[in-house]
Design a protein around this motif. Structure first.
Motif, mmCIF file in Angstrom:
data_model
loop_
_atom_site.group_PDB
_atom_site.id
_atom_site.type_symbol
_atom_site.label_atom_id
_atom_site.label_comp_id
_atom_site.label_asym_id
_atom_site.label_seq_id
_atom_site.Cartn_x
_atom_site.Cartn_y
_atom_site.Cartn_z
ATOM 1 N N ALA A 1 0.847 -1.201 0.000
ATOM 2 C CA ALA A 1 0.000 0.000 0.000
ATOM 3 C C ALA A 1 0.878 1.246 0.000
ATOM 4 N N TRP A 2 0.566 2.186 -0.897
ATOM 5 C CA TRP A 2 1.421 3.369 -1.016
ATOM 6 C C TRP A 2 1.398 4.213 0.260
ATOM 7 N N ASP A 3 0.204 4.451 0.772
ATOM 8 C CA ASP A 3 0.089 5.288 1.967
ATOM 9 C C ASP A 3 -0.553 4.461 3.077
ATOM 10 N N PRO A 4 0.148 4.191 4.174
ATOM 11 C CA PRO A 4 1.395 4.859 4.541
ATOM 12 C C PRO A 4 2.638 3.976 4.377
ATOM 13 N N VAL A 5 2.502 2.714 3.939
ATOM 14 C CA VAL A 5 3.616 1.767 4.026
ATOM 15 C C VAL A 5 4.759 2.158 3.100
ATOM 16 N N VAL A 6 4.518 2.135 1.788
ATOM 17 C CA VAL A 6 5.594 2.385 0.830
ATOM 18 C C VAL A 6 6.092 3.823 0.928
ATOM 19 N N LYS A 7 5.172 4.761 1.081
ATOM 20 C CA LYS A 7 5.565 6.166 1.163
ATOM 21 C C LYS A 7 6.466 6.414 2.372
ATOM 22 N N ASP A 8 6.050 5.939 3.541
ATOM 23 C CA ASP A 8 6.879 6.125 4.736
ATOM 24 C C ASP A 8 8.177 5.330 4.638
ATOM 25 N N GLY A 9 8.128 4.151 3.992
ATOM 26 C CA GLY A 9 9.333 3.354 3.848
ATOM 27 C C GLY A 9 10.388 4.033 2.987
ATOM 28 N N LEU A 10 9.952 4.669 1.906
ATOM 29 C CA LEU A 10 10.905 5.382 1.049
ATOM 30 C C LEU A 10 11.541 6.550 1.783
ATOM 31 N N LYS A 11 10.745 7.284 2.552
ATOM 32 C CA LYS A 11 11.299 8.391 3.336
ATOM 33 C C LYS A 11 12.304 7.864 4.369
ATOM 34 N N ALA A 12 11.963 6.746 5.012
ATOM 35 C CA ALA A 12 12.858 6.180 6.019
ATOM 36 C C ALA A 12 14.138 5.630 5.385
ATOM 37 N N CYS A 13 14.036 5.068 4.176
ATOM 38 C CA CYS A 13 15.242 4.599 3.474
ATOM 39 C C CYS A 13 16.176 5.758 3.174
ATOM 40 N N LEU A 14 15.598 6.885 2.785
ATOM 41 C CA LEU A 14 16.419 8.064 2.522
ATOM 42 C C LEU A 14 17.108 8.534 3.798
ATOM 43 N N VAL A 15 16.390 8.502 4.910
ATOM 44 C CA VAL A 15 16.999 8.876 6.197
ATOM 45 C C VAL A 15 18.120 7.908 6.557
ATOM 46 N N THR A 16 17.898 6.611 6.315
ATOM 47 C CA THR A 16 18.933 5.615 6.584
ATOM 48 C C THR A 16 20.184 5.886 5.749
ATOM 49 N N LEU A 17 19.994 6.249 4.493
ATOM 50 C CA LEU A 17 21.130 6.581 3.634
ATOM 51 C C LEU A 17 21.860 7.811 4.144
ATOM 52 N N TRP A 18 21.111 8.829 4.590
ATOM 53 C CA TRP A 18 21.759 10.031 5.122
ATOM 54 C C TRP A 18 22.541 9.719 6.384
ATOM 55 N N ILE A 19 22.006 8.846 7.241
ATOM 56 C CA ILE A 19 22.718 8.472 8.471
ATOM 57 C C ILE A 19 24.044 7.794 8.119
ATOM 58 N N GLY B 1 16.161 6.231 14.366
ATOM 59 C CA GLY B 1 15.513 6.653 13.139
ATOM 60 C C GLY B 1 15.831 5.763 11.960
ATOM 61 N N GLY B 2 15.263 6.119 10.811
ATOM 62 C CA GLY B 2 15.519 5.368 9.601
ATOM 63 C C GLY B 2 14.560 4.201 9.428
ATOM 64 N N ILE B 3 14.861 3.377 8.442
ATOM 65 C CA ILE B 3 13.997 2.252 8.103
ATOM 66 C C ILE B 3 13.993 1.200 9.211
ATOM 67 N N GLY B 4 15.064 1.123 9.984
ATOM 68 C CA GLY B 4 15.103 0.166 11.085
ATOM 69 C C GLY B 4 14.024 0.439 12.120
ATOM 70 N N PHE B 5 13.718 1.719 12.335
ATOM 71 C CA PHE B 5 12.653 2.066 13.283
ATOM 72 C C PHE B 5 11.305 1.552 12.807
ATOM 73 N N LEU B 6 11.041 1.661 11.494
ATOM 74 C CA LEU B 6 9.780 1.156 10.952
ATOM 75 C C LEU B 6 9.713 -0.366 11.010
ATOM 76 N N ILE B 7 10.848 -1.034 10.784
ATOM 77 C CA ILE B 7 10.869 -2.492 10.891
ATOM 78 C C ILE B 7 10.558 -2.922 12.320
ATOM 79 N N ASN B 8 11.169 -2.268 13.277
ATOM 80 C CA ASN B 8 10.911 -2.597 14.680
ATOM 81 C C ASN B 8 9.454 -2.322 15.045
ATOM 82 N N GLN B 9 8.923 -1.231 14.542
ATOM 83 C CA GLN B 9 7.531 -0.885 14.836
ATOM 84 C C GLN B 9 6.570 -1.901 14.236
#
Length: 277
Positions: free
Chosen positions: A73-91, A232-240
């Motif tokens: 589902a694009w909202d909120p799963v894929v959309k939030d996942g892409l944002k979190a992946c970008l945060v993971t890359l920045w970290i 933060g990042g995608i790891g936080f969403l995986i844990n959640q």
């Protein structure tokens, strides 16, 4: 005209039999025995039990069945996942690049090729060993208490751990360079900083850049684990998603991580290939 006589076939000489030293055989047998004993002790100490694994396959099947198919589902799963992946890359990126100044300082002080003071050398090596020995997850927990939850704590944790790991690798790379240019500059009266800037660092620069790219790949994956402790990042969403028993969402985030890691690995390989002589 007579035909040329065929050349005689080359004579095969017997291969001398290699004499085996009894002491070498005894040493090899002793090493194998010690390794076997260590593995037996490790098997017992780790409480390995293949029977338990065979009995618990039902739980693994249930876990996989609940995760497949992934929630796309694009909202909120894929959309939030892409944002979190970008945060993971920045970290991972900031955790790598911001550690470079500290890495240069400690590796120069912790290399025999650039530092002749034994006390300073041992102190720098001690700092590198400490930063390398403390896991990045522990650093993340410490910084979370200081700056709160979020990617800032993850960046600080990676800076500390990456400085220890990369500093050791850089110091060893500096010790392996040819000492000729440094000796020439030393005879000409150059200062130690000039030796480092004009002889040591240029000689091992391709290797240092390769190590930075390798650590970037490692840190992007490490930032995933840091997200599990609130960095933060995608790891936080995986844990959640695991805590909410939404394993289909967890699988979606894991697939995103796979794509991210492969992309970073391919990019690093391309850059290393460009830098190769």
């Amino acid at each position: 005209m007579s035909a040329l006589a065929p050349e005689p076939a080359p004579r095969r000489l017997p291969v001398p039999r290699r004499r085996r030293d009894p002491r070498t055989l005894a040493t090899g047998a002793a090493v194998l025995a010690v390794l076997a004993a260590l593995h037996v002790a490790a098997w017992i100490g780790a409480e390995m039990d293949l029977g338990m694994l065979a009995e618990g396959w039902h739980g693994m099947v249930r876990f996989v069945s609940e995760a497949v198919p992934p929630d796309l589902a694009w909202d909120p799963v894929v959309k939030d996942g892409l944002k979190a992946c970008l945060v993971t890359l920045w970290i991972g990126l900031l955790g790598t690049t911001l550690s470079i100044p500290f890495t240069i300082a400690l590796s120069v002080l912790g290399s025999r090729a650039t530092n002749g003071n034994a006390a300073v050398y041992q102190a720098a090596r001690g700092v590198l060993s400490f930063l390398r020995a403390v896991p990045d997850v522990v650093f993340a927990l410490v910084f979370v208490t200081a700056v709160g939850l979020g990617p800032f704590a993850g960046v600080l944790a990676l800076v500390c751990n990456n400085t220890g790991v990369m500093g050791k690798l850089w110091a060893e790379a500096m010790e392996e360079v040819d000492d000729g240019p440094a000796q020439a500059l030393r005879i000409a009266g150059a200062r130690r900083t000039q030796l480092v800037a004009h002889a040591v660092l240029p000689a091992c620069l391709p290797q240092l850049v390769g190590l930075v790219l390798y650590r970037l790949d490692v840190n992007v994956r490490a930032s995933l684990v840091l997200g599990l402790v609130g960095a933060g990042g995608i790891g936080f969403l995986i844990n959640q998603s695991i805590q909410e028993f939404r394993f289909d969402q967890m699988l979606t985030y894991i697939l995103m991580v796979l794509v991210l890691v492969v992309a970073v690995d391919v990019l690093s390989s391309l850059v290393r290939r460009r830098l190769a002589p």
